[in-house]
Structures are given as structure tokens and as C-alpha cells.
Design an enzyme around this catalytic site. Sequence first.
Site, mmCIF file in Angstrom:
data_model
loop_
_atom_site.group_PDB
_atom_site.id
_atom_site.type_symbol
_atom_site.label_atom_id
_atom_site.label_comp_id
_atom_site.label_asym_id
_atom_site.label_seq_id
_atom_site.Cartn_x
_atom_site.Cartn_y
_atom_site.Cartn_z
ATOM 1 N N TRP A 194 0.821 -1.224 0.000
ATOM 2 C CA TRP A 194 0.000 0.000 0.000
ATOM 3 C C TRP A 194 0.848 1.263 0.000
ATOM 4 C CZ3 TRP A 194 -4.309 -0.997 -2.007
ATOM 5 C CH2 TRP A 194 -5.014 -2.174 -1.694
ATOM 6 N N ASP B 25 -1.504 6.405 6.450
ATOM 7 C CA ASP B 25 -2.593 5.508 6.076
ATOM 8 C C ASP B 25 -2.846 4.590 7.268
ATOM 9 O OD1 ASP B 25 -4.228 3.536 5.039
ATOM 10 O OD2 ASP B 25 -2.973 3.123 3.275
ATOM 11 N N LYS C 185 -12.113 -1.984 6.873
ATOM 12 C CA LYS C 185 -11.321 -2.868 7.726
ATOM 13 C C LYS C 185 -11.805 -2.806 9.173
ATOM 14 C CE LYS C 185 -8.687 -3.168 4.007
ATOM 15 N NZ LYS C 185 -7.870 -2.260 3.200
HETATM 16 C C1 LIG Z 1 -7.245 -1.858 2.027
HETATM 17 C C2 LIG Z 1 -6.192 -0.842 2.131
HETATM 18 C C3 LIG Z 1 -6.069 0.195 1.194
HETATM 19 C C4 LIG Z 1 -6.930 0.306 -0.034
HETATM 20 O O1 LIG Z 1 -8.174 0.671 0.298
HETATM 21 P P1 LIG Z 1 -9.333 0.861 -0.815
HETATM 22 O O2 LIG Z 1 -10.434 1.376 0.031
HETATM 23 O O3 LIG Z 1 -9.588 -0.483 -1.399
HETATM 24 O O4 LIG Z 1 -8.841 1.838 -1.802
HETATM 25 C C5 LIG Z 1 -5.109 1.148 1.395
HETATM 26 N N1 LIG Z 1 -4.273 1.081 2.457
HETATM 27 C C6 LIG Z 1 -4.355 0.091 3.364
HETATM 28 C C7 LIG Z 1 -3.415 0.065 4.519
HETATM 29 C C8 LIG Z 1 -5.321 -0.900 3.232
HETATM 30 O O5 LIG Z 1 -5.401 -1.880 4.143
#
Ligand SMILES: *Cc1c(COP(=O)(O)O)cnc(C)c1O
Length: 365
Positions: A102, A170, A194
Site C-alpha cells: 500500500w 494511512d 477494515k
Molecule cells: C485496504 C487498504 C487500502 C486500499 O483501500 P481501498 O479502500 O480499497 O482503496 C489502502 N491502504 C491500506 C493500509 C489498506 O489496508
Amino acid sequence: MSRVYNFSAGPSCLPEEVLTEAASEMLDYKGSGQSVMEMSHRSAVFKPIIENAENLVRRLMNVPENYKVLFLQGGGSTQFAMIPLNLGVKYKKAAYIDTGTWSTKALKEAAKWIDVDVIASSKDRNYTYIPKVEKITGNYDYVYLCFNNTIKGSHYEYIPETGTIPLCADISSCILSEPLDVSRFGILFAGAQKNLGPAGVTLVIIRDDLITETPLKGTPSMLSYKIHADAGSMYNTPPCYSIYMVGKVLEWVEEQGGAEGMKRRNVEKADMLYDYLDRSSVYHATVEKGSRSLMNVPFLTKEEDPEKAQAINKKFVSEAAAEGLVNLAGHRTVGGMRASIYNAMPLDGVKALIKFMDRFAEENF
Ligand SMILES: *Cc1c(COP(=O)(O)O)cnc(C)c1O
């Protein structure tokens, strides 16, 4: 009715109480005669729903007054573009820490518009640890990192020191899994699917001074923090139902004791699983101690022959699913298995997984 233990990395399991309550309100939300899915986002009945969600975020995360809380769309991935477009305006340069998937995606996206310095990386050992970085200095518009690496299963146990350079993180897969000092960050963001609710909404917490009047030339309106902040997340139709569900999940988090309560639960679950893996002669965790995620636990068996390992992993995943332990396949870049044990995963789910692992080890090794 029988529900499974869902170890999916996302979308992932939600607290059963939340789903039950949402179901009971499906046809008639609080006497309005409508579902939250059907109502106008500008109606008097929806207003308290989004306000409640925002207030809960502020309370549970101790968000300082000088930060905005936004509910946006486009998932975590859209933030990979929004951050450089809005923040990369002065030096047109940012520092990224590469801890796999990511963060790699985020830095590649940013490089479309600005200069990217990868100031630290854990690529040398297949992203199985978090690099330790000293105080970051330089002419950077921001520093970027991914606080919990959903796919590799690594997690920061410290917040890098960046002085006056805004730190963007993030936190999609670890939001509210433990307390976090928001004031150390310029921007925090998380896709909801998540730890917060269903897919469709992305939470952004941004310090007021980073809401730039003029993002990079050509930035679409939908990718401007300023436009969304000025409109109170209602520049266009927000993902109403997802926001409503996030509010319900946050109420549940509050009932469990907030971020502290979540941390207690999560540490208990993760310790149990890592202890088991560390003691096992059949399984082992892939991430180094000191960098391990509370949320995503990748593991392998001792089978080293790639073909045999693939077969045994496949057998593991399908036999586990037959017992109601679903979505345990590892990501293709790591192999093996991965148990995502987000806030909503009960301790009993981890116990059931370990019991299954024990039996599978006995029968197959
Ligand atoms: C799942 C995830 C993403 C991507 O998220 P989307 O909503 O599918 O764009 C980005 N960063 C992390 C850490 C993730 O777990």
C-alpha cells in the site's frame, strides 16, 4: 442461523450487535418511515447521523479542535492521489517510507505529480519489518507512511519524528485498534472496510492549515480537501448508509471502552496467536518481532518445497473454511495464510483458529 468467523483482510467482520441493530432499522429508521439508504442526505433526519459519526470520531480519537473530520469516497486508494495533489504544492517533493504494497502504491501514485524520495524501505527483507528512521528533515511538503501494513502484517511501534514537516499516515487497517496521538500527524486516513464499517466511505482527519486553497493545477473538485471541508463532506452525495454504519460501529467501540478497550482486546487476541506461532514447530509468523501487526497476522508452515507448500496451504484454507473459519488465504505476495483479527473479531474466533491449527498440524505434519 450460523455465522462464520471471518478472517478477511477487508471488507471484514463487523460486530454482530451492530448488524442486528441495523437490520432492525432497515425499513423504518427511527419512525421516519424510510431506510437510511433512501433518505435525502440534506434531510433533517440524516443530519444527526453524520454529526453523530463525526462526534464519535472526535471523541474516540481525541481529535484536536484544529482538525477537520471528513467522510469521503474513492477508498483509501484515492488518498494516494489527494495527498500529493493538495499538499505537494510548495516544494513539489515528499518523503515516503516504503513498507510494501500500500505504501508502494501510494508513492508510485504521488510520483505522477511530484518528486518522491524513498527515505527508508524494508524491501531488502521482503517487507517483514518496519525500518527505524531518525528525525526526518529536508525540503519536503510532507512525509508519508502506512502505519499498519495489511498485506505484509507489519506495524509501526513508534511515530517518526518529522519536526515541522506534516506527517501523513494511512491507518486503514488499524484505526481505533489502539490509542493514537492525532496531534503528531497532519493527515490520517482510513478506508472504512477494515475496522470502521462497510466499504464506501473513507475517513480523513486533516489539520486545518493543510487544507490548501489552491491544490496543484488541474486537481478535480472531487479531489480537493478544501471543497469537501467547506461543504461539510456534502459537496456531492455522501455515502449515507456507510456513514450511518460507521456511526454504529463507533458506538460499539465506545461501549467496549474506546481505543484503550480495543487495545486490551486486540493485544489479548494477537498475543495468543503470536505466542502459539512462536512456540509451534509447524507454523511460524512471517513478520519480525517488534514490527508485528495487532490486526493482520500472516503465517507459513514449515513446508519449504514451493509446490508442496502451495498444496498444503490450499488444504489448510479449505478445511478451515469447512469448519466456519473463512478467508484465511495469505496474499499472493506473501503466500501461506493470513488471519486478520480486526476489532470486531472476538477472542473465541482466535481460540477456534488455534484449535483448528493444532489439529491440522497433527494430521498433516
Ligand atoms: C485496504 C487498504 C487500502 C486500499 O483501500 P481501498 O479502500 O480499497 O482503496 C489502502 N491502504 C491500506 C493500509 C489498506 O489496508
